[in-house]
Design a protein around this motif. Structure first.
Motif, PDB file in Angstrom:
ATOM      1  N   LYS A 111       0.872  -1.251   0.062  1.00 51.79           N
ATOM      2  CA  LYS A 111       0.007  -0.009  -0.003  1.00 51.79           C
ATOM      3  C   LYS A 111       0.723   1.228   0.061  1.00 51.79           C
ATOM      4  CE  LYS A 111      -4.242  -1.827   2.088  1.00 51.79           C
ATOM      5  NZ  LYS A 111      -5.049  -1.779   3.393  1.00 51.79           N
ATOM      6  N   GLU A 112       1.776   1.011   0.691  1.00 51.67           N
ATOM      7  CA  GLU A 112       2.752   2.401   0.533  1.00 51.67           C
ATOM      8  C   GLU A 112       3.607   2.491  -0.739  1.00 51.67           C
ATOM      9  OE1 GLU A 112       5.543   3.181   3.876  1.00 51.67           O
ATOM     10  OE2 GLU A 112       4.553   1.756   5.026  1.00 51.67           O
ATOM     11  N   SER A 113       4.024   1.364  -0.892  1.00 48.49           N
ATOM     12  CA  SER A 113       4.772   1.195  -2.405  1.00 48.49           C
ATOM     13  C   SER A 113       4.145   1.885  -3.455  1.00 48.49           C
ATOM     14  CB  SER A 113       5.234  -0.083  -2.704  1.00 48.49           C
ATOM     15  OG  SER A 113       5.952  -0.190  -3.906  1.00 48.49           O
ATOM     16  N   ARG A 114       2.681   1.495  -3.483  1.00 44.10           N
ATOM     17  CA  ARG A 114       1.919   1.999  -4.848  1.00 44.10           C
ATOM     18  C   ARG A 114       1.238   3.360  -4.516  1.00 44.10           C
ATOM     19  NH1 ARG A 114      -3.103  -1.775  -5.452  1.00 44.10           N
ATOM     20  NH2 ARG A 114      -2.674  -1.016  -7.659  1.00 44.10           N
ATOM     21  N   SER A 115       1.472   3.937  -3.357  1.00 42.77           N
ATOM     22  CA  SER A 115       1.080   5.360  -2.979  1.00 42.77           C
ATOM     23  C   SER A 115       1.617   6.419  -3.788  1.00 42.77           C
ATOM     24  CB  SER A 115       1.186   5.521  -1.381  1.00 42.77           C
ATOM     25  OG  SER A 115       2.480   5.628  -1.041  1.00 42.77           O
ATOM     26  N   SER A 116       2.983   6.450  -4.217  1.00 41.93           N
ATOM     27  CA  SER A 116       3.612   7.138  -4.960  1.00 41.93           C
ATOM     28  C   SER A 116       5.044   6.901  -5.333  1.00 41.93           C
ATOM     29  CB  SER A 116       3.624   8.793  -4.447  1.00 41.93           C
ATOM     30  OG  SER A 116       4.887   8.549  -3.299  1.00 41.93           O
ATOM     31  N   ASN A 173       7.568   7.113  -2.419  1.00 41.47           N
ATOM     32  CA  ASN A 173       7.441   6.753  -1.176  1.00 41.47           C
ATOM     33  C   ASN A 173       8.774   5.668  -0.934  1.00 41.47           C
ATOM     34  OD1 ASN A 173       6.225   4.139   0.378  1.00 41.47           O
ATOM     35  ND2 ASN A 173       5.303   5.938   0.817  1.00 41.47           N
ATOM     36  N   ARG A 225       8.668   2.253  -2.178  1.00 43.02           N
ATOM     37  CA  ARG A 225       8.665   2.077  -3.765  1.00 43.02           C
ATOM     38  C   ARG A 225       9.399   0.968  -4.294  1.00 43.02           C
ATOM     39  NH1 ARG A 225       4.409   3.222  -7.241  1.00 43.02           N
ATOM     40  NH2 ARG A 225       5.058   3.491  -9.195  1.00 43.02           N
ATOM     41  N   ASP A 232      -0.664   0.461 -12.904  1.00 37.75           N
ATOM     42  CA  ASP A 232      -1.027   0.998 -11.673  1.00 37.75           C
ATOM     43  C   ASP A 232      -1.548   2.424 -12.534  1.00 37.75           C
ATOM     44  OD1 ASP A 232      -1.689   1.361  -8.757  1.00 37.75           O
ATOM     45  OD2 ASP A 232      -0.117   2.900  -9.282  1.00 37.75           O
ATOM     46  N   ALA A 240      -2.531   5.080 -10.995  1.00 35.03           N
ATOM     47  CA  ALA A 240      -2.271   6.206 -10.053  1.00 35.03           C
ATOM     48  C   ALA A 240      -0.845   6.829 -10.210  1.00 35.03           C
ATOM     49  CB  ALA A 240      -2.588   5.929  -8.506  1.00 35.03           C
ATOM     50  N   THR A 241       0.044   5.762 -10.287  1.00 30.32           N
ATOM     51  CA  THR A 241       1.443   5.973 -10.377  1.00 30.32           C
ATOM     52  C   THR A 241       2.098   6.007 -12.097  1.00 30.32           C
ATOM     53  OG1 THR A 241       2.197   3.965  -9.839  1.00 30.32           O
ATOM     54  CG2 THR A 241       1.865   5.554  -7.904  1.00 30.32           C
TER      55      THR A 241
END
Length: 530
Positions: A113-118, A121, A124, A154, A156-157
């Motif tokens: 969840k952290e890795s795909r947040s930006s 991150n 990542r 993905d 979002a990123t």
């Protein structure tokens, strides 16, 4: 390590926890269910139990999508239940091996969840992210083991992440030292709780090609095969750097006393044995699945044993497997009569044998109605008969409703004929396959040639495979008829024999003067005398 090391002499028994024993009526097996059946395991005579994943998980792949490496999913119980299971397992004189799934996590794991947040991150780089390929599609042609591209976009990123299995199972980046440290700490978490070792899931997948090159086409691929077979996995698995990781895992286990590291590895023998590591610094037991993949033929099995024994590094300890949670049961592959012969083969070859729960009952193929299918692989590639559900049906304890597995509705249907193949009934039948397993295990424990003696081929003639096992002055001959017609063969020159055990359980003590007469589908263990 000395021949007295427990995992050399011992027998490992795999438990698929969802299917072993339900203790709370929800139709799914659990830790307290396993604890309830420890007396059965001790009476069977096995030495260690290996439990498939019990970690918190969304269960997209039934526990192989891990959301927390240091916990227990509520379906199976609590950490306190686990601690009690370890304590009582050890009190029964058994060891406990835990499944470890380091190649990938769940997409619900906090790390992912952290890795795909930006893209910026700190986690990542804990997973494998790539820009689109030149055509705007996936970065390369790698295929998921469950069908389709192994790359998931993905939005979002604006990058793809890699998943060797389901898209809900993103692969960790084992080139990242922070990932390694976190995973080794997870190993220590369980070792500190008394776990006696780990079976490491898809250990040969952990490192991928640094350049992410396309896999070459498989010239042997035929339509109707699983899609993963379209390409040879030259770059997506089994990379040279993986051995450093395996050695580091071994170092973690070496911090503790007499722990075992088992690696799941589906590779040809010449590549499989490299996972013992330089100077045996890798896995203690790289799983040998060749008996699952080889035709049930005396000459082919004899050639396989010879090749395997020759390929082992000096000091490397062999191991053998007939089935597991991913493969059709041995009874389904060779039939009920030959399943008894297979039991004798497994428990008399040199090396550590791993049994699969329910094989000692002779469970064969269980047909799963379409509406009851659970396996995501079967759902992803329907019509190819890839489903693993038939090998995961509930354990058959007695003739009551649902075989004594649960008071509720079982998560998978039982074998419709379970009342003729349950522990309670077979325990009362002196000629049953369960009693054969018990006798074999008892014999293996009493006679050192069967556990630690060298393997010496004798013959592979027609449907008969025969070999000797020796220790000190004791010589045992194992003769197996892998066919359905009678067969005879001479005893070794200058010897006579006495039957210690027949797979038919009716010839103990028979004296043999010059030859061995094997009935159809019969195996014999014979004590030789000069």
């Amino acid at each position: 390590m000395p021949e007295t090391t427990w995992w050399k002499r011992g027998i490992v028994y795999q438990i698929y926890p969802r299917s072993f024993q339900d203790s709370n009526g929800d139709g799914i097996g659990d830790l307290n269910g396993i604890r309830r059946r420890l007396d059965y395991l001790a009476s069977l005579g096995v030495d260690a139990i290996w439990i498939s994943p019990i970690y918190p998980s969304p269960m997209a792949d039934f526990g192989y999508d891990v959301a927390d490496y240091c916990g227990v999913d509520p379906i199976f119980g609590t950490l306190e239940d686990f601690d009690r299971l370890v304590e009582e397992t050890h009190a029964e004189g058994l060891k406990l091996i835990l499944d470890f799934v380091p190649n990938h996590t769940s997409d619900q794991h906090p790390w992912f969840k952290e890795s795909r947040s930006s893209r910026t991150n700190s986690k990542r780089d804990w997973y494998i992210w790539r820009d689109p390929g030149p055509n705007g599609g996936p970065p390369n042609n790698w295929i998921s083991n469950f069908g389709g591209s192994a790359w998931e976009w993905d939005e979002a990123t604006g990058q793809y992440y890699y998943h060797a299995f389901l898209r809900e199972q993103p692969d960790l980046n084992w080139r990242n030292p922070d990932v390694r440290k976190a995973m080794y700490d997870a190993l220590r978490f369980w070792l500190d709780r008394g776990v006696d070792g780990f079976r490491v899931d898809v250990i040969w997948h952990l490192i991928k090609d640094a350049e992410f090159r396309d896999n070459p086409p498989n010239p042997a691929y035929q339509p109707g095969q699983p899609e993963i077979n379209r390409f040879l996995q030259v770059y997506s698995a089994d990379q040279p750097e993986v051995h450093e990781v395996v050695s580091e895992m071994r170092d973690v286990l070496e911090e503790y006393r007499e722990r075992v590291l088992i690696g799941e590895i589906y590779l040809p023998l010449e590549r499989l044995v490299t996972y013992y590591g330089k100077d045996l610094s890798g896995a203690h037991l790289p799983f040998n699945f060749q008996l699952i993949q080889t035709a049930w033929d005396a000459q082919k099995i004899a050639a396989l044993i010879k090749e395997y024994e020759s390929a082992l590094p000096e000091g490397g300890w062999p191991n053998w497997v007939l089935g597991n949670h991913d493969q059709p049961r041995i009874g389904a592959r060779v039939g009920a009569a030959q399943a008894r012969v297979a039991a004798m083969l497994l428990l008399t070859l040199r090396g550590t044998p791993t049994m699969y729960y329910g094989d000692e009952l002779g469970i064969g193929k269980v047909e799963i109605p379409p509406e009851a299918v659970q396996d995501p692989w079967e759902k992803n590639e329907p019509g190819l008969s890839l489903g693993r559900d038939p090998a995961r049906t509930p354990m058959q304890w007695d003739s009551s409703a649902h075989g004594g597995f649960t008071d509720g509705s079982p998560w998978l249907p039982l074998d419709p004929g379970f009342r003729s193949r349950d522990v309670e009934g077979l325990s009362k039948d002196p000629d049953s396959i369960l009693m054969l397993y018990r006798r074999l295990i008892e014999l293996r424990r009493r006679h050192l040639p069967l556990s630690v003696g060298p393997y010496e081929p004798f013959t592979a003639e027609g449907s008969v495979l025969a070999y000797e096992r020796r220790h000190g002055a004791e010589r045992l001959l194992v003769a197996l008829n892998l066919g359905h017609q009678p067969h005879s063969l001479p005893l070794p020159d200058g010897t006579s024999g006495r039957v210690l055990l027949s797979t038919h359980l009716d010839r103990e003590g028979d004296l043999l003067e010059t030859k061995i007469s094997l009935r159809p589908d019969e195996g014999l263990i014979i004590a030789l005398r000069d």
